[in-house]
Motif scaffolding. Sequence first.
Motif, PDB file in Angstrom:
ATOM      1  N   MET A 123      -2.483  -4.976  -1.831  1.00 51.10           N
ATOM      2  CA  MET A 123      -2.549  -4.047  -0.708  1.00 51.10           C
ATOM      3  C   MET A 123      -3.900  -4.085  -0.005  1.00 51.10           C
ATOM      4  SD  MET A 123      -2.895  -0.312  -2.514  1.00 51.10           S
ATOM      5  CE  MET A 123      -4.412   0.229  -3.322  1.00 51.10           C
ATOM      6  N   SER A 182       1.290  -4.363  -6.478  1.00 53.33           N
ATOM      7  CA  SER A 182       1.020  -3.679  -5.213  1.00 53.33           C
ATOM      8  C   SER A 182      -0.459  -3.321  -5.092  1.00 53.33           C
ATOM      9  CB  SER A 182       1.875  -2.409  -5.098  1.00 53.33           C
ATOM     10  OG  SER A 182       3.248  -2.722  -4.989  1.00 53.33           O
ATOM     11  N   ARG A 216       0.825  -1.207   0.000  1.00 53.07           N
ATOM     12  CA  ARG A 216       0.000   0.000   0.000  1.00 53.07           C
ATOM     13  C   ARG A 216       0.858   1.256   0.000  1.00 53.07           C
ATOM     14  NH1 ARG A 216      -3.566  -0.730   4.362  1.00 53.07           N
ATOM     15  NH2 ARG A 216      -4.654  -2.092   2.895  1.00 53.07           N
TER      16      ARG A 216
END
Length: 296
Positions: free
Chosen positions: A241, A237, A62
């Motif tokens: 996340m 990502s 994140r």
Amino acid sequence: MPALPQHLLTCPVCALALQDVGRALACEGGHRFDAARQGYVNLLTGRGSPFEGDTAGMVEAREAFLGSGHYAPLREAVIAAALRDAEAPAVALDAGAGTGYYLEGLAAAVPGVVAVALDISKVALRRAARRLPGGVSIVWDVWRTLPVADASVDVLLNVFAPRNAGEFVRVLVPGGRLVVVTPRPGHLAGLEEVGPLLSVPPQKADDVRTAFDGALVETGREDLDYTMSLPWDLARSALVMGPAARHPGTEGTTTATGQGAPLEVAARFTVQVLTRPGRPRRDPGRLPVPADGTDG
């Protein structure tokens, strides 16, 4: 610890007011909660919470993604929704704050606001405490009674997080507003090459409004749509996340970079404002003094 307004935070053991005493929160009942070295305070007592917070891997993903700026338009929309046609808030609470990205933006827009971040993940709150040096970051399960006094919060943020409707209504001042962000169908479309996506029900925003059953009234709703061009590392990502990180099969997604052209990925959100009916109560005893000396 920052200087907190009187009677803002409450002790999870006896419900008396908590005050900052150096690097701790304490009540007159003798209960004391020391700040961790990383800056957050854990108010969970006893057996803690049955819910699992974001893992270190999720938080790292994140931070990488948010640091790229791809959700900056969403953060701007959240800040605008919190402040539109309203007085500058004295107290802002983020329930499910994660790393504090959205609350940090609001605090920067409103100097002097008291920023309170609640989240179940200690790993995430380490980042939030760094982002909010003038605020307070608290480990808490938002499904429990919030350690916050009645009618003490002007703006409550809830971004991709659980919603405890009864508690949100209780802590908001009359005229206070809740800003909720939910994904819409098609959010993150384009990431299928990286890993499996979770489905989003089409009526999610309507469900949010219904959950408050008139105790909060929807006073604003905006759909936000744009396309993100994500290199493969940021694409992964974006996938891991959030909740998709716990989806079966996600652990097998590629971590390699340089997989070809960036992926075109959809960002699709709804930003809602729900307001507690009644005229705002401006209590000078709980408001921070504005920097310009005016009545905030």
